[in-house]
Design a protein around this motif. Structure first.
Motif, short mmCIF file in Angstrom:
data_model
loop_
_atom_site.label_atom_id
_atom_site.label_comp_id
_atom_site.label_asym_id
_atom_site.label_seq_id
_atom_site.Cartn_x
_atom_site.Cartn_y
_atom_site.Cartn_z
N ARG A 6 -3.83 -8.65 7.29
CA ARG A 6 -4.12 -8.87 5.19
C ARG A 6 -5.51 -9.80 4.94
O ARG A 6 -5.55 -9.71 4.00
N ARG A 35 -2.00 -1.48 -1.31
CA ARG A 35 -0.66 -1.32 -0.50
C ARG A 35 -0.83 -3.30 0.02
O ARG A 35 -0.03 -3.66 -0.23
N ALA A 39 1.55 -6.56 -0.59
CA ALA A 39 2.03 -7.24 0.80
C ALA A 39 1.46 -8.69 0.23
O ALA A 39 2.23 -9.61 -0.14
N MET A 44 4.77 -9.45 1.75
CA MET A 44 6.04 -9.03 1.64
C MET A 44 5.37 -8.93 3.39
O MET A 44 4.60 -9.24 4.09
N PRO A 45 6.15 -8.86 4.60
CA PRO A 45 5.81 -8.65 6.22
C PRO A 45 5.01 -7.69 6.01
O PRO A 45 4.81 -6.61 5.63
N ASP A 47 4.76 -5.04 8.46
CA ASP A 47 5.29 -4.49 9.09
C ASP A 47 5.83 -3.02 8.10
O ASP A 47 6.41 -1.91 8.18
N ARG A 48 5.97 -3.35 6.86
CA ARG A 48 6.49 -2.87 5.70
C ARG A 48 5.93 -2.17 4.79
O ARG A 48 5.56 -1.78 3.40
N LEU A 49 3.96 -2.77 5.44
CA LEU A 49 3.53 -2.06 4.33
C LEU A 49 2.96 -0.64 4.25
O LEU A 49 3.36 -0.01 2.85
N THR A 51 5.51 1.45 3.41
CA THR A 51 7.32 1.99 2.88
C THR A 51 6.74 2.35 1.46
O THR A 51 7.63 2.78 0.72
N LEU A 52 5.59 1.58 1.15
CA LEU A 52 5.14 1.46 -0.03
C LEU A 52 3.95 2.92 -0.19
O LEU A 52 3.15 2.56 0.73
#
Length: 76
Positions: A6, A35, A39, A44-45, A47-49, A51-52
């Motif tokens: 990040r 993304r 995030a 956003m966590p 680990d979900r990056l 999904t975008l």
């Protein structure tokens, strides 16, 4: 330098721009930064990056006023 993903992405720069007193800012960039900016703005966590899925030539719009952050649209 921090090893956190990040902190490495230029999305921090997008967040820095949001703190300035600009009415509008346009940033042209690639999917990874989009993304990261989403995030970061939405906490956003990571680990979900992935999904975008930004589309080629897509437009993403945020409304940011201090700590109030909203994703208005993604992939228009």
């Amino acid at each position: 330098p921090s090893s956190s993903p990040r902190s490495r992405v230029p999305s921090r720069r997008v967040a820095d721009l949001a703190r300035q007193e600009f009415e509008r800012v346009a940033v042209v960039t690639h999917a990874g930064v989009i993304r990261g900016a989403i995030a970061h703005a939405l906490s956003m966590p990571l680990d979900r990056l992935f999904t975008l899925v930004p589309s080629l030539g897509g437009v993403t719009c945020f409304d940011i006023h201090g700590d109030d952050r909203r994703l208005l649209f993604f992939n228009r």
